[in-house]
Write a protein that holds these residues in place. Structure first.
Motif, PDB file in Angstrom:
ATOM      1  N   PRO A 118     -21.891  -2.901  -3.659  1.00 49.43           N
ATOM      2  CA  PRO A 118     -21.118  -3.807  -2.810  1.00 49.43           C
ATOM      3  C   PRO A 118     -21.986  -4.895  -2.186  1.00 49.43           C
ATOM      4  CG  PRO A 118     -20.489  -1.526  -2.395  1.00 49.43           C
ATOM      5  CD  PRO A 118     -21.683  -1.481  -3.312  1.00 49.43           C
ATOM      6  N   PHE A 132      -4.259  -6.839  -3.366  1.00 50.98           N
ATOM      7  CA  PHE A 132      -5.467  -7.334  -4.015  1.00 50.98           C
ATOM      8  C   PHE A 132      -5.885  -8.662  -3.391  1.00 50.98           C
ATOM      9  CE2 PHE A 132      -3.901  -4.293  -7.003  1.00 50.98           C
ATOM     10  CZ  PHE A 132      -5.052  -3.734  -7.537  1.00 50.98           C
ATOM     11  N   GLN A 133      -7.192  -8.746  -3.146  1.00 53.39           N
ATOM     12  CA  GLN A 133      -7.753  -9.928  -2.501  1.00 53.39           C
ATOM     13  C   GLN A 133      -8.663 -10.642  -3.485  1.00 53.39           C
ATOM     14  OE1 GLN A 133     -10.478  -9.224   0.869  1.00 53.39           O
ATOM     15  NE2 GLN A 133      -9.181 -10.639   2.027  1.00 53.39           N
ATOM     16  N   GLU A 159     -19.318  -7.663  -9.005  1.00 55.10           N
ATOM     17  CA  GLU A 159     -18.728  -7.592 -10.339  1.00 55.10           C
ATOM     18  C   GLU A 159     -19.485  -8.465 -11.331  1.00 55.10           C
ATOM     19  OE1 GLU A 159     -15.757  -6.528  -7.269  1.00 55.10           O
ATOM     20  OE2 GLU A 159     -17.150  -8.193  -7.525  1.00 55.10           O
ATOM     21  N   LEU A 199     -11.443 -12.382 -10.456  1.00 55.16           N
ATOM     22  CA  LEU A 199     -11.204 -10.981 -10.106  1.00 55.16           C
ATOM     23  C   LEU A 199     -10.587 -10.873  -8.720  1.00 55.16           C
ATOM     24  CD1 LEU A 199     -14.564  -9.379 -11.278  1.00 55.16           C
ATOM     25  CD2 LEU A 199     -12.353  -9.079 -12.371  1.00 55.16           C
ATOM     26  N   SER A 200      -9.846  -9.799  -8.518  1.00 53.70           N
ATOM     27  CA  SER A 200      -9.326  -9.464  -7.201  1.00 53.70           C
ATOM     28  C   SER A 200      -9.709  -8.033  -6.889  1.00 53.70           C
ATOM     29  CB  SER A 200      -7.801  -9.620  -7.175  1.00 53.70           C
ATOM     30  OG  SER A 200      -7.421 -10.963  -7.412  1.00 53.70           O
ATOM     31  N   ARG A 201     -10.102  -7.797  -5.654  1.00 57.22           N
ATOM     32  CA  ARG A 201     -10.493  -6.450  -5.228  1.00 57.22           C
ATOM     33  C   ARG A 201      -9.331  -5.784  -4.504  1.00 57.22           C
ATOM     34  NH1 ARG A 201     -16.322  -8.280  -2.698  1.00 57.22           N
ATOM     35  NH2 ARG A 201     -17.433  -8.509  -4.685  1.00 57.22           N
ATOM     36  N   GLY A 202      -9.114  -4.528  -4.828  1.00 59.16           N
ATOM     37  CA  GLY A 202      -8.042  -3.783  -4.182  1.00 59.16           C
ATOM     38  C   GLY A 202      -8.379  -3.455  -2.738  1.00 59.16           C
ATOM     39  N   VAL A 203      -7.410  -3.623  -1.866  1.00 56.07           N
ATOM     40  CA  VAL A 203      -7.571  -3.323  -0.438  1.00 56.07           C
ATOM     41  C   VAL A 203      -6.377  -2.485   0.005  1.00 56.07           C
ATOM     42  CG1 VAL A 203      -7.785  -4.271   1.880  1.00 56.07           C
ATOM     43  CG2 VAL A 203      -8.779  -5.505  -0.060  1.00 56.07           C
ATOM     44  N   THR A 208     -21.614 -12.008  -6.777  1.00 52.98           N
ATOM     45  CA  THR A 208     -20.771 -10.873  -6.414  1.00 52.98           C
ATOM     46  C   THR A 208     -21.108  -9.635  -7.236  1.00 52.98           C
ATOM     47  OG1 THR A 208     -19.055 -11.541  -7.976  1.00 52.98           O
ATOM     48  CG2 THR A 208     -18.887 -12.402  -5.730  1.00 52.98           C
ATOM     49  N   ILE A 214     -11.514 -12.836  -5.175  1.00 56.84           N
ATOM     50  CA  ILE A 214     -12.871 -13.268  -4.853  1.00 56.84           C
ATOM     51  C   ILE A 214     -13.109 -14.619  -5.501  1.00 56.84           C
ATOM     52  CG2 ILE A 214     -13.708 -10.899  -4.649  1.00 56.84           C
ATOM     53  CD1 ILE A 214     -14.952 -11.166  -7.377  1.00 56.84           C
TER      54      ILE A 214
END
Length: 449
Positions: A261, A433-434, A279, A421-425, A277, A436
Motif C-alpha cells: 500500500p 470503488f474509488q 498496482e 483502476l479503482s480500489r474497493g472501499v 501507485t 485512482i
C-alpha cells in the motif's frame, strides 16, 4: 540388501569399492570409470571411528594414506595409515588430492556429509567425480535439528562463511526455520544483532556445540540473549520462529514483496499524488523480471517506493535510486530502513547525467520523465545489459506517445498498458470503488544477442 547400504558383506570387501563400482547409463550400457586408484571420502563425526558403520571403519583402517582437516584427522587418530593435513588453501588442497590419488588405498576424512556444504563437490568440479567415492556420515546439521526435535525438510539452510550476511538476513526474514553453519567472520552474536537491528526478533535460537562428542552442548536463547553470548567455533545454529513471540513479531512479516500500500511509504505531502501507485508498481516489477542478484536502476525515484520493493526482490544485488530533489532523496533511506533493506543506494542527480558512473543494469524503471523522456530512455536503454528489461511509467498521453515512439525504434519486445483502476472501499454495509489516478505503463526488453 537394506536401502542405502554399500555393496559388500565383510569388512575386507570394503576396499574393493574403489575398483569394482560401475555405473550404467539410461540406455543400459556401462559408463566407463577409470580403473586407477580412487579417493574414498569418508564422513566422520566427533565420536570418531566408534560412530562409523563397520564398512566405513574398515575403509579408514585399511588405508595407507589419510588426508583431512585437523579436526577430522583427530577423530580417526587411532587409524594406522599415514596422516596428511589438508591445506586450507583450496588450490594447494587440490594438488594434495592429486598426489594422494597415487597411493594404493587413499582416504580423505571429512566431518559429516562431504556433499552437504563439504569439500566433495569442489573436488568433483576440478578433478572429475569418477576419481572419488563417498561414504557419508550423519551431518552436523541433521544432528542439530534432531537435538532440538524439529524437522528440517522445510528449513532454510546456509553457510554464513560462504554468503553475504545481508543476503542471509533477507532470506531469514521470510523463513519459519533456519539452519546455519556459522563462521569466525559471522558468529551467532553478530547474526543476532543484525536481525534485531532490522526488527526481526521472533525467533528462538539453539546453538548446538560439539555434536556427537562427550562434551556436546545445546544452548537455547532469545535473539537478544544470543547477541551477548560466545560459543565454540564447532557449532550449528538453529532458528525457529516462535508463536509465543507473536506480539513482538517481525514488523515486516505482513508486508508484500512488491505492491505494498502507498501509505506504508514516507512521502512528501505536496507530491503524494505523484507516487507510483501500488498496482502500477506490482505490474512494473513483474515485467522487470528481477533476479536475486540483479543490478536495478530506479530513475526518477521520488521517495523510493519502487527502489525499495526492487531491493526486496534482489537481496544479493543493488538498487540505485536516482532522484534530483533533495527532500525526496532524503526519504529513500528512511523507506529502505522501514522495509529492512540495505541494498538501496540513493543517487543525487538528474538523469541522464547521473547515470554515467553507475554499473550497467539488468533492469531499469523510469518514472516522472517530464520533458526529457527521449533523452533519458535512450541513455538508459543503451546501458541496459543484453537480455535486460525496462519499465516506463508516465502520466500524460504526450509522454506516452514520445516513449512509445522511441522504444519502438530500439526494440521489438514492447508492451504497453493504459492503467485505469479503482480500489474497493467498504462503507458500513456497502462496497464502493474509488478511482485512482490513471497512468500509462510501457515494458521493453533488450535482445540477449
Amino acid at each position: 540388501m537394506p536401502p542405502g547400504s554399500l555393496p559388500w558383506n565383510e569388512p575386507g570387501d570394503a576396499l574393493e569399492l574403489r575398483r569394482s563400482c560401475s555405473i550404467r547409463s539410461a540406455e543400459g550400457g556401462p559408463i566407463a570409470v577409470a580403473e586407477s586408484s580412487k579417493l574414498v571420502i569418508v564422513g566422520v563425526g566427533d565420536d570418531g571411528l566408534s560412530g562409523l558403520t563397520e564398512p566405513a571403519r574398515a575403509v579408514i583402517l585399511g588405508s595407507d594414506l589419510i588426508l583431512g582437516a585437523p579436526a577430522a584427522l583427530k577423530a580417526v587418530e587411532e587409524a594406522e595409515g599415514r596422516k596428511w593435513e589438508l591445506s586450507s588453501d583450496m588450490t594447494e588442497a587440490v594438488e594434495q588430492v592429486r598426489e594422494a590419488l597415487r597411493a594404493d588405498r587413499p582416504v580423505m576424512v571429512s566431518t559429516g556429509d562431504p556433499l552437504f556444504y563439504g569439500i566433495a563437490r569442489f573436488l568433483f568440479d576440478r578433478l572429475g567425480e569418477d576419481r572419488f567415492e563417498i561414504i557419508p556420515h550423519v551431518s552436523s546439521m541433521q544432528l542439530a535439528f534432531a537435538r532440538v526435535k524439529e524437522s528440517w525438510d522445510d528449513a532454510y539452510l546456509a553457510d554464513l562463511g560462504a554468503r553475504p550476511l545481508e543476503a542471509i538476513v533477507a532470506r531469514i526474514r521470510h523463513a519459519e526455520k533456519v539452519g546455519l553453519f556459522s563462521s569466525d567472520r559471522c558468529p551467532p552474536a553478530r547474526l543476532a544483532r543484525a536481525l534485531l537491528d532490522r526488527g526481526i526478533d521472533d525467533f528462538r535460537a539453539f546453538v548446538c556445540e560439539h555434536l556427537g562428542s562427550p562434551d556436546e552442548r545445546v544452548t537455547r536463547a532469545s535473539l537478544s540473549e544470543l547477541a551477548e553470548l560466545e560459543f565454540d567455533p564447532l557449532h550449528v545454529l538453529i532458528l525457529v520462529r516462535s508463536p509465543d513471540l507473536a506480539s513482538k513479531a517481525d514488523r515486516f512479516a505482513s508486508r508484500l514483496r512488491f505492491g505494498n500500500p502507498d501509505d506504508l511509504f514516507s512521502q512528501n505531502q505536496p507530491r503524494r499524488a505523484l507516487v507510483t501507485t501500488a498496482e502500477v508498481r506490482a505490474l512494473a516489477l513483474a515485467q522487470l523480471n528481477i533476479r536475486a542478484d540483479s543490478i536495478v536502476w530506479d530513475v526518477g525515484a521520488g521517495s523510493g517506493s519502487v527502489a525499495v520493493e526492487a531491493a526486496q526482490l534482489a537481496p544479493q544485488g543493488r538498487v540505485f535510486a536516482i532522484e534530483p530533489r533533495a527532500d525526496d532523496l532524503a526519504l529513500i533511506p528512511v523507506n529502505a530502513e522501514r522495509f529492512g533493506v540495505s541494498n538501496v543506494v540513493p543517487v543525487s542527480g538528474r538523469a541522464p547525467e547521473a547515470l554515467a558512473d553507475l554499473p550497467d543494469p539488468d533492469a531499469v524503471f523510469v518514472g516522472g520523465t517530464g520533458r526529457h523522456v527521449g533523452t533519458i530512455l535512450r541513455a538508459a536503454f543503451s546501458r541496459l545489459k543484453p537480455g535486460g528489461r525496462m519499465a516506463v511509467n508516465v502520466a500524460s498521453v504526450e509522454a506516452l506517445v514520445d516513449a512509445h515512439r522511441l522504444l519502438k525504434d530500439l526494440t521489438r519486445d514492447l508492451l504497453f498498458w493504459d492503467v485505469h483502476l479503482s480500489r474497493g472501499v467498504e462503507q458500513l454495509d456497502r462496497l464502493r470503488f474509488q478511482a485512482i489516478n490513471p497512468s500509462y505503463l510501457l515494458a521493453a526488453g533488450k535482445s540477449a544477442e
